[in-house]
Design a protein around this motif. Structure first.
Motif, PDB file in Angstrom:
ATOM      1  N   GLU A 292      13.071  -2.618   6.648  1.00  0.00           N
ATOM      2  CA  GLU A 292      12.887  -1.428   5.834  1.00  0.00           C
ATOM      3  C   GLU A 292      11.521  -0.843   6.164  1.00  0.00           C
ATOM      4  OE1 GLU A 292      15.283  -0.365   3.686  1.00  0.00           O
ATOM      5  OE2 GLU A 292      16.530  -2.033   4.355  1.00  0.00           O
TER       6      GLU A 292
ATOM      7  N   GLY B   3       8.980  -1.237   3.517  1.00  0.00           N
ATOM      8  CA  GLY B   3       8.570  -2.646   3.452  1.00  0.00           C
ATOM      9  C   GLY B   3       7.542  -2.979   4.517  1.00  0.00           C
TER      10      GLY B   3
ATOM     11  N   LYS C 296      -4.309   5.083  -6.997  1.00  0.00           N
ATOM     12  CA  LYS C 296      -3.128   4.305  -6.581  1.00  0.00           C
ATOM     13  C   LYS C 296      -1.847   4.923  -7.132  1.00  0.00           C
ATOM     14  CE  LYS C 296      -1.545  -0.463  -6.402  1.00  0.00           C
ATOM     15  NZ  LYS C 296      -2.068  -1.820  -6.281  1.00  0.00           N
TER      16      LYS C 296
ATOM     17  N   LEU D 196       1.263   6.181  -4.789  1.00  0.00           N
ATOM     18  CA  LEU D 196       2.604   5.582  -4.912  1.00  0.00           C
ATOM     19  C   LEU D 196       3.641   6.655  -5.270  1.00  0.00           C
ATOM     20  CD1 LEU D 196       1.722   2.230  -6.726  1.00  0.00           C
ATOM     21  CD2 LEU D 196       2.432   2.508  -4.342  1.00  0.00           C
ATOM     22  N   GLN D 197       3.268   7.567  -6.171  1.00  0.00           N
ATOM     23  CA  GLN D 197       4.213   8.623  -6.538  1.00  0.00           C
ATOM     24  C   GLN D 197       4.622   9.436  -5.299  1.00  0.00           C
ATOM     25  OE1 GLN D 197       6.163   9.488  -8.832  1.00  0.00           O
ATOM     26  NE2 GLN D 197       6.651  11.591  -8.247  1.00  0.00           N
TER      27      GLN D 197
ATOM     28  N   PHE E 102       6.663   7.342  -2.612  1.00  0.00           N
ATOM     29  CA  PHE E 102       8.057   7.032  -2.933  1.00  0.00           C
ATOM     30  C   PHE E 102       8.919   8.274  -3.084  1.00  0.00           C
ATOM     31  CE2 PHE E 102       6.265   2.820  -3.853  1.00  0.00           C
ATOM     32  CZ  PHE E 102       7.149   2.057  -3.098  1.00  0.00           C
TER      33      PHE E 102
ATOM     34  N   ILE F 109       4.119   8.628 -12.647  1.00  0.00           N
ATOM     35  CA  ILE F 109       4.921   8.067 -11.548  1.00  0.00           C
ATOM     36  C   ILE F 109       6.387   8.176 -11.959  1.00  0.00           C
ATOM     37  CG2 ILE F 109       5.314   6.102 -10.008  1.00  0.00           C
ATOM     38  CD1 ILE F 109       2.619   5.009 -10.687  1.00  0.00           C
ATOM     39  N   ASN F 110       7.131   8.995 -11.228  1.00  0.00           N
ATOM     40  CA  ASN F 110       8.538   9.212 -11.567  1.00  0.00           C
ATOM     41  C   ASN F 110       9.481   8.370 -10.720  1.00  0.00           C
ATOM     42  OD1 ASN F 110       7.959  11.203 -13.485  1.00  0.00           O
ATOM     43  ND2 ASN F 110       7.710  12.730 -11.872  1.00  0.00           N
ATOM     44  N   GLU F 111       8.936   7.585  -9.847  1.00  0.00           N
ATOM     45  CA  GLU F 111       9.761   6.775  -8.960  1.00  0.00           C
ATOM     46  C   GLU F 111       9.704   5.335  -9.451  1.00  0.00           C
ATOM     47  OE1 GLU F 111      11.409   8.127  -6.317  1.00  0.00           O
ATOM     48  OE2 GLU F 111      10.631  10.077  -6.928  1.00  0.00           O
TER      49      GLU F 111
ATOM     50  N   TYR G 269      10.364   2.487  -8.000  1.00  0.00           N
ATOM     51  CA  TYR G 269       9.636   1.587  -7.095  1.00  0.00           C
ATOM     52  C   TYR G 269       8.128   1.792  -7.264  1.00  0.00           C
ATOM     53  CZ  TYR G 269      13.477  -0.189  -4.124  1.00  0.00           C
ATOM     54  OH  TYR G 269      14.588  -0.840  -3.634  1.00  0.00           O
ATOM     55  N   GLY G 270       7.720   3.049  -7.363  1.00  0.00           N
ATOM     56  CA  GLY G 270       6.296   3.354  -7.511  1.00  0.00           C
ATOM     57  C   GLY G 270       5.726   2.723  -8.766  1.00  0.00           C
TER      58      GLY G 270
ATOM     59  N   PHE H 113       5.586  -1.151  -8.367  1.00  0.00           N
ATOM     60  CA  PHE H 113       4.492  -1.568  -7.478  1.00  0.00           C
ATOM     61  C   PHE H 113       3.138  -1.274  -8.122  1.00  0.00           C
ATOM     62  CE2 PHE H 113       5.912  -3.070  -3.267  1.00  0.00           C
ATOM     63  CZ  PHE H 113       7.281  -3.001  -3.473  1.00  0.00           C
ATOM     64  N   PHE H 114       3.067  -0.188  -8.886  1.00  0.00           N
ATOM     65  CA  PHE H 114       1.811   0.132  -9.575  1.00  0.00           C
ATOM     66  C   PHE H 114       1.399  -0.995 -10.513  1.00  0.00           C
ATOM     67  CE2 PHE H 114      -0.431   1.916 -13.259  1.00  0.00           C
ATOM     68  CZ  PHE H 114      -1.552   2.411 -12.622  1.00  0.00           C
TER      69      PHE H 114
ATOM     70  N   GLU I 262       1.456  -3.998 -10.304  1.00  0.00           N
ATOM     71  CA  GLU I 262       0.723  -5.095  -9.651  1.00  0.00           C
ATOM     72  C   GLU I 262      -0.791  -4.815  -9.624  1.00  0.00           C
ATOM     73  OE1 GLU I 262       2.422  -8.091  -9.855  1.00  0.00           O
ATOM     74  OE2 GLU I 262       1.524  -8.539  -7.917  1.00  0.00           O
ATOM     75  N   VAL I 263      -1.209  -3.637 -10.128  1.00  0.00           N
ATOM     76  CA  VAL I 263      -2.644  -3.406 -10.377  1.00  0.00           C
ATOM     77  C   VAL I 263      -3.196  -4.572 -11.215  1.00  0.00           C
ATOM     78  CG1 VAL I 263      -4.159  -2.010 -11.858  1.00  0.00           C
ATOM     79  CG2 VAL I 263      -2.753  -0.885 -10.154  1.00  0.00           C
TER      80      VAL I 263
ATOM     81  N   LEU J 238       9.227  -8.108   0.204  1.00  0.00           N
ATOM     82  CA  LEU J 238       9.303  -6.672   0.498  1.00  0.00           C
ATOM     83  C   LEU J 238      10.641  -6.316   1.143  1.00  0.00           C
ATOM     84  CD1 LEU J 238       5.648  -6.032   1.748  1.00  0.00           C
ATOM     85  CD2 LEU J 238       6.651  -5.296  -0.419  1.00  0.00           C
TER      86      LEU J 238
ATOM     87  N   PHE K 136      13.077  -3.722  -0.849  1.00  0.00           N
ATOM     88  CA  PHE K 136      13.390  -2.388  -0.325  1.00  0.00           C
ATOM     89  C   PHE K 136      14.847  -2.258   0.114  1.00  0.00           C
ATOM     90  CE2 PHE K 136       8.745  -2.062  -0.218  1.00  0.00           C
ATOM     91  CZ  PHE K 136       8.610  -0.849  -0.867  1.00  0.00           C
TER      92      PHE K 136
END
Lengths: 225, 225
Positions: free
Chosen positions: A69, A72, A95, A99-100, A103, B67-69, B71-72, B75-76, B78-79, B99, B103
């Motif tokens: 991926e 990934g 961040k 990320l927004q 993605f 963040i509208n995603e 995945y985003g 992953f965020f 993990e801050v 990963l 994904f």
């Protein structure tokens, strides 16, 4: 490091190009690579299918670990946090923005692919002009969204998320370049055109420019989008 | 921390559920939330569209960052690296595996959505039995891939990537649960069924189980997949 990495890629594929830009930005030049011919179907060869059962590109290997991926692989390369460009900022506000945009780049890419692959993805007897038109309208709406993002930050940054080049640019730039390669009109999308021109000579991008794009002219598929 | 977070969500949406599981795993209980009605179209309300122009769910806010995603957002989170469950391992081999599965979970989800939304996404005059059949076959092939992954690791781990619960499970479990809710046959996919049963009572998952699923029976849409 670079010698432990192998990339199987296809020229002009945005998902492959993302990974190559990320490798450059992380100073991982000298990785092993194999350029596959999409036209000859080499991404569906036994060698690839054995490690990449969907027969997609890219295939990324780190030692014996495989990531098929593109997101990934790009995110994986941040393992080398202190090497090369920091692609995902530590600061939580920055961040979140990276990320927004990174993605939602997948939506832009998917809407572009929906138009460009319609005629070979959908069997002839199932094709409808109305469906193709709808896909084109969805791409137009999506592109206007990105035009708006760039318009809003005009003058303050030439990158997609914040002041610095980031994972958002790694992931989205190849799709933007693909759109212009396929005839997207610069006058209709001036902010995207400016973004494209501002980044196309960045060393990581220039070094990984699709070789087939240097040899052949682009197409006009997106000229009326 | 939790008080700075707001989540707009819809019951039974795998992308929303992912974020809610991640929030639980990171011990961020007590975040602000707003449950939207998909049936009433509340995800297309002005309040949502103002911050989420595609009118998707979820919408995740951290302070004034959006963040509208899904995945985003995951992953965020993990801050907060040292808080709650570590969802993305540091070790590069383990990270690569997490990963990859996280994904490729997007492909599983997309193939599931292609089947389930066919009749309301495609206008009636453009629908073809052959297209619907092809989507179902693509989902079957995809599910067999995941059955194979789980079969290969049988006895050594009950999680999707490595020995521990990870971002791969956060992202993929809601799609697997959705498949069984919609009638996927446990006998045809015994490894996926075992994975599902092994995780459904995990505290983060139980605490975020879609409320509408507790009140209404499932459907049989995937029974012949």
């Amino acid at each position: 490091m670079a010698k432990d990495i192998t990339l199987f890629w296809v020229s002009g594929s945005p998902p492959c190009w993302r990974v190559m830009i990320a490798l450059e930005e992380k100073n991982l030049q000298g990785y092993n690579q194999k350029l596959l011919s999409f036209e000859k179907g080499e991404h569906k060869s036994k060698e690839v299918l054995d490690i990449n059962p969907r027969g997609q590109v890219p295939t990324f290997k780190y030692g014996d670990k495989i990531i098929n991926e593109s997101y990934g692989a790009c995110f994986f390369l941040e393992v080398w946090q202190t090497q090369g460009t920091k692609l995902i900022p530590e600061n939580s506000n920055e961040k979140a923005q990276v990320l927004q945009r990174a993605f939602e780049g997948n939506t832009l890419h998917q809407k572009m692919i929906d138009v460009i692959t319609y005629n070979w993805r959908v069997p002839e007897n199932e094709r409808h002009d109305s469906a193709f038109k709808r896909h084109k309208e969805a791409l137009t709406a999506e592109l206007k969204l990105w035009e708006g993002y760039l318009q809003k930050q005009k003058g303050s940054s030439s990158f997609l998320a914040g002041k610095n080049f980031s994972m958002a640019d790694v992931i989205v730039f190849p799709s933007v370049a693909f759109l212009f390669r396929m005839g997207l009109c610069e006058e209709s999308y001036p902010n995207l055109a400016e973004y494209y021109k501002g980044l196309k000579d960045r060393p990581s991008i220039k070094a990984t420019w699709p070789p087939t794009w240097k040899e052949t002219p682009g197409q006009q598929l997106f000229k009326d989008i």
